[in-house]
Design an enzyme around this catalytic site. Structure first.
Site, PDB file in Angstrom:
ATOM      1  N   ILE A 107       0.867  -1.172   0.000  1.00 10.35           N
ATOM      2  CA  ILE A 107       0.000   0.000   0.000  1.00 10.35           C
ATOM      3  C   ILE A 107       0.907   1.226   0.000  1.00 10.35           C
ATOM      4  CG2 ILE A 107      -0.225  -0.085   2.536  1.00 10.35           C
ATOM      5  CD1 ILE A 107      -2.957   1.279   2.226  1.00 10.35           C
ATOM      6  N   SER A 108       0.587   2.196  -0.822  1.00  7.89           N
ATOM      7  CA  SER A 108       1.428   3.382  -0.962  1.00  7.89           C
ATOM      8  C   SER A 108       1.488   4.190   0.326  1.00  7.89           C
ATOM      9  CB  SER A 108       0.893   4.288  -2.069  1.00  7.89           C
ATOM     10  OG  SER A 108       1.046   3.718  -3.336  1.00  7.89           O
TER      11      SER A 108
END
Length: 273
Positions: A107-108
């Site tokens: 996940i960024s």
């Protein structure tokens, strides 16, 4: 280089000191002027007490303070969709860092989500259609759905079925649950490089992994007047902004250097390349 090896700049240096921008994998720096928010320490360590909702709000306020969010609408949606519901249990949800979510996916970092939301804001108006390729835990798909509303359509495409299933559970716990139930938000298992033709054309397309070149099906599914944000490259990557003009022609510009996991097949991803 992992994000844990990055030292916090002093407050006076935050605006000017080039630091390694936190990337999707946390394995290598892309040098930019983006400051690292909260460094490697969670907000819960900076602020005693408080609910998760308050800590999520504090994270967004820090992104604002350091100049990474200027849009009131993006502030609103990031405060509405609590990041803690979309990261693995036991991980510090409010650190400005990418996190592993299993299956060689990530996940960024929050500042990258903020960057992409701002780049796409004008194409995420109520009633518009948005596509999130490589939707992972479902966080950005939920943000898109919140922005386009029940009259719009937000589609997540993820080629790992287990991530699709877990992302739906995450969304069901979030403020976007009613949109999922109402059908304006959905997540599907599939090869995102092929887009999702059923609800095309899209006003906004976001790609959460780096393609060696922009997939033609995604350009084809972009609506005239629409915008796509996609990291492009292998060793060296740029976040590219792709605008489809009203006459169908395409304009492309580079926004910033980034480092994302590769946009590849399911089998290649599971094997780690």
């Amino acid at each position: 280089m992992s994000s844990d090896n990055l030292a916090c700049p002093s407050t006076s240096d935050l605006r000017t000191q080039p630091v390694a921008a936190l990337d999707k994998e946390g394995i290598g720096p892309a040098m930019t002027s983006i400051p690292m928010i909260a460094c490697s320490t969670s907000l819960s360590e900076h602020h005693s007490g408080g609910s998760g909702t308050n800590k999520n709000k504090q994270m967004v306020e820090q992104l604002q303070r350091y100049g990474l969010i200027s849009s009131k609408k993006v502030v609103e949606v990031m405060e509405t969709i609590d990041r803690a519901l979309f990261v693995p249990d036991g991980t510090p949800a409010y650190v400005d860092s990418p996190m592993a979510i299993g299956y060689n996916a990530t996940i960024s970092a929050p500042h990258m989500h903020a960057t992409c939301l701002q780049l796409l804001e004008e194409n995420l108006q109520p009633g518009m259609h948005a596509l999130d390729v490589g939707s992972g835990t479902g966080y950005l798909t939920a943000c898109f759905a919140t922005m386009v509303g029940p009259q719009g359509r937000a589609i997540g495409v993820e080629h790992i079925p287990e991530l699709v299933a877990s992302s739906i559970k995450n969304i069901e716990k979030s403020a976007a649950a009613s949109l999922l139930k109402g059908g304006s938000l959905s997540v599907h298992a599939g090869d995102g490089r092929e887009g999702w033709p059923e609800h095309a054309p899209y006003d906004a397309i976001h790609v959460g992994a780096a393609a060696p070149e922009i997939p033609q099906p995604l350009i084809d599914q972009l609506k005239p007047g629409g915008r796509m944000v996609i990291p492009v490259g292998k060793i060296f990557q740029d976040l590219q902004v792709v605008d489809k003009n009203l006459d169908g022609s395409v304009s492309i510009r580079s926004e910033t250097a980034v480092r994302y996991v590769p946009l590849t097949s399911r089998d290649a991803q599971l094997k780690g390349y």
